[in-house]
Design a protein around this motif. Sequence first.
Motif, PDB file in Angstrom:
ATOM      1  N   GLU A 197      -5.351  13.838   1.105  1.00 19.88           N
ATOM      2  CA  GLU A 197      -6.405  13.817   0.078  1.00 19.88           C
ATOM      3  C   GLU A 197      -6.737  12.389  -0.351  1.00 19.88           C
ATOM      4  OE1 GLU A 197      -5.636  16.406  -3.239  1.00 19.88           O
ATOM      5  OE2 GLU A 197      -4.763  17.928  -1.918  1.00 19.88           O
ATOM      6  N   LEU A 198      -5.700  11.576  -0.575  1.00 21.08           N
ATOM      7  CA  LEU A 198      -5.889  10.187  -1.005  1.00 21.08           C
ATOM      8  C   LEU A 198      -6.702   9.404   0.018  1.00 21.08           C
ATOM      9  CD1 LEU A 198      -5.050   7.866  -3.015  1.00 21.08           C
ATOM     10  CD2 LEU A 198      -3.142   7.446  -1.445  1.00 21.08           C
ATOM     11  N   ILE A 199      -6.328   9.530   1.287  1.00 23.23           N
ATOM     12  CA  ILE A 199      -7.014   8.788   2.351  1.00 23.23           C
ATOM     13  C   ILE A 199      -8.449   9.276   2.502  1.00 23.23           C
ATOM     14  CG2 ILE A 199      -7.036   8.332   4.837  1.00 23.23           C
ATOM     15  CD1 ILE A 199      -3.894   8.526   4.635  1.00 23.23           C
TER      16      ILE A 199
ATOM     17  N   LEU B  10      -9.978   0.406   8.941  1.00 22.54           N
ATOM     18  CA  LEU B  10      -9.484   1.705   8.468  1.00 22.54           C
ATOM     19  C   LEU B  10      -8.030   1.608   8.001  1.00 22.54           C
ATOM     20  CD1 LEU B  10     -11.136   4.110  11.067  1.00 22.54           C
ATOM     21  CD2 LEU B  10     -11.765   3.789   8.664  1.00 22.54           C
ATOM     22  N   VAL B  11      -7.210   0.831   8.701  1.00 16.50           N
ATOM     23  CA  VAL B  11      -5.825   0.607   8.271  1.00 16.50           C
ATOM     24  C   VAL B  11      -5.818  -0.042   6.883  1.00 16.50           C
ATOM     25  CG1 VAL B  11      -3.755  -0.787   8.706  1.00 16.50           C
ATOM     26  CG2 VAL B  11      -4.769   0.558  10.554  1.00 16.50           C
ATOM     27  N   ALA B  12      -6.678  -1.020   6.672  1.00 17.99           N
ATOM     28  CA  ALA B  12      -6.740  -1.697   5.375  1.00 17.99           C
ATOM     29  C   ALA B  12      -7.111  -0.732   4.254  1.00 17.99           C
ATOM     30  CB  ALA B  12      -7.734  -2.851   5.434  1.00 17.99           C
ATOM     31  N   ILE B  13      -8.004   0.201   4.528  1.00 14.46           N
ATOM     32  CA  ILE B  13      -8.387   1.200   3.514  1.00 14.46           C
ATOM     33  C   ILE B  13      -7.171   2.040   3.137  1.00 14.46           C
ATOM     34  CG2 ILE B  13      -9.723   3.308   3.132  1.00 14.46           C
ATOM     35  CD1 ILE B  13     -11.982   1.982   4.798  1.00 14.46           C
ATOM     36  N   VAL B  14      -6.419   2.489   4.137  1.00 12.82           N
ATOM     37  CA  VAL B  14      -5.222   3.301   3.876  1.00 12.82           C
ATOM     38  C   VAL B  14      -4.182   2.486   3.104  1.00 12.82           C
ATOM     39  CG1 VAL B  14      -3.309   4.557   4.936  1.00 12.82           C
ATOM     40  CG2 VAL B  14      -5.614   4.764   5.898  1.00 12.82           C
TER      41      VAL B  14
ATOM     42  N   VAL C 215       6.702  10.251  -6.210  1.00 12.47           N
ATOM     43  CA  VAL C 215       7.846   9.548  -5.638  1.00 12.47           C
ATOM     44  C   VAL C 215       8.207   8.335  -6.496  1.00 12.47           C
ATOM     45  CG1 VAL C 215       7.253  10.276  -3.292  1.00 12.47           C
ATOM     46  CG2 VAL C 215       6.400   8.092  -4.139  1.00 12.47           C
ATOM     47  N   VAL C 216       9.366   7.766  -6.220  1.00 11.99           N
ATOM     48  CA  VAL C 216       9.757   6.525  -6.882  1.00 11.99           C
ATOM     49  C   VAL C 216       8.849   5.413  -6.396  1.00 11.99           C
ATOM     50  CG1 VAL C 216      11.599   4.822  -7.182  1.00 11.99           C
ATOM     51  CG2 VAL C 216      12.148   7.272  -7.177  1.00 11.99           C
ATOM     52  N   THR C 217       8.700   5.289  -5.077  1.00  7.37           N
ATOM     53  CA  THR C 217       7.795   4.288  -4.515  1.00  7.37           C
ATOM     54  C   THR C 217       7.397   4.645  -3.087  1.00  7.37           C
ATOM     55  OG1 THR C 217       7.465   1.917  -4.136  1.00  7.37           O
ATOM     56  CG2 THR C 217       9.628   2.767  -3.650  1.00  7.37           C
ATOM     57  N   ALA C 218       6.188   4.260  -2.739  1.00  8.79           N
ATOM     58  CA  ALA C 218       5.690   4.370  -1.369  1.00  8.79           C
ATOM     59  C   ALA C 218       5.016   3.045  -1.056  1.00  8.79           C
ATOM     60  CB  ALA C 218       4.693   5.508  -1.243  1.00  8.79           C
ATOM     61  N   ARG C 219       5.238   2.563   0.167  1.00  8.17           N
ATOM     62  CA  ARG C 219       4.621   1.283   0.526  1.00  8.17           C
ATOM     63  C   ARG C 219       4.330   1.231   2.021  1.00  8.17           C
ATOM     64  NH1 ARG C 219       7.787  -2.149   3.207  1.00  8.17           N
ATOM     65  NH2 ARG C 219       9.993  -1.692   3.317  1.00  8.17           N
TER      66      ARG C 219
ATOM     67  N   ALA D 163      -5.238   2.006  -0.533  1.00  5.94           N
ATOM     68  CA  ALA D 163      -5.141   3.238  -1.318  1.00  5.94           C
ATOM     69  C   ALA D 163      -3.704   3.490  -1.758  1.00  5.94           C
ATOM     70  CB  ALA D 163      -5.669   4.426  -0.507  1.00  5.94           C
ATOM     71  N   ILE D 164      -2.752   3.262  -0.866  1.00  9.32           N
ATOM     72  CA  ILE D 164      -1.336   3.460  -1.203  1.00  9.32           C
ATOM     73  C   ILE D 164      -0.866   2.382  -2.177  1.00  9.32           C
ATOM     74  CG2 ILE D 164       1.018   3.452  -0.265  1.00  9.32           C
ATOM     75  CD1 ILE D 164      -0.286   4.701   2.318  1.00  9.32           C
ATOM     76  N   ARG D 165      -1.261   1.145  -1.955  1.00 13.37           N
ATOM     77  CA  ARG D 165      -0.843   0.048  -2.828  1.00 13.37           C
ATOM     78  C   ARG D 165      -1.410   0.196  -4.243  1.00 13.37           C
ATOM     79  NH1 ARG D 165      -1.555  -5.566   0.209  1.00 13.37           N
ATOM     80  NH2 ARG D 165      -0.781  -6.224  -1.823  1.00 13.37           N
TER      81      ARG D 165
END
Length: 149
Positions: free
Chosen positions: A17-19, A96-100, A114-118, A103-105
């Motif tokens: 959903e985020l992506i 496209l990688v930069a967009i993903v 979660v505690v963290t995702a990177r 979004a996560i950052r």
Amino acid sequence: MNAPASTIPEVKAYLVELINTAVNDTTVLVCYDDPGTNQPDDIIAVRDVEQTLAPYELVGGGGAGWLYETYKVEIVVDVYRGGDFPRLVFERACALVAIVENAIRADPSLAGLVVTARPAGTHYASSWEDDGKGRTCAAAMTVDVEARS
């Protein structure tokens, strides 16, 4: 006593959903696992997950908060263009990688799941399409996730 479930199913669905929201482009297919047939030229697939569990703190009989869960989520960006335009294909995959990644950052807790995702790294592989009529670039990203369960 039921031990809490892994965060993996919720995180994987959330990443799709985020992506999809971050890409905001109907010509890009964002999918859960591998896409089917009739694929568009640009695909982002949230694919495999590799999980590791370790004790976090002793809580009674292993209930909530007892395990620290870490896992790697593979996200594959696949770009195809007909003809011989390797730079165009590679640069689109990078975009496209930069967009993903962005979004996560922007929310490393993934809305508190979660505690963290990177983003942890990306492997780019460029080549000719099997039929020799176009170029492809597959960018296999790894997202490192830490969570308590």
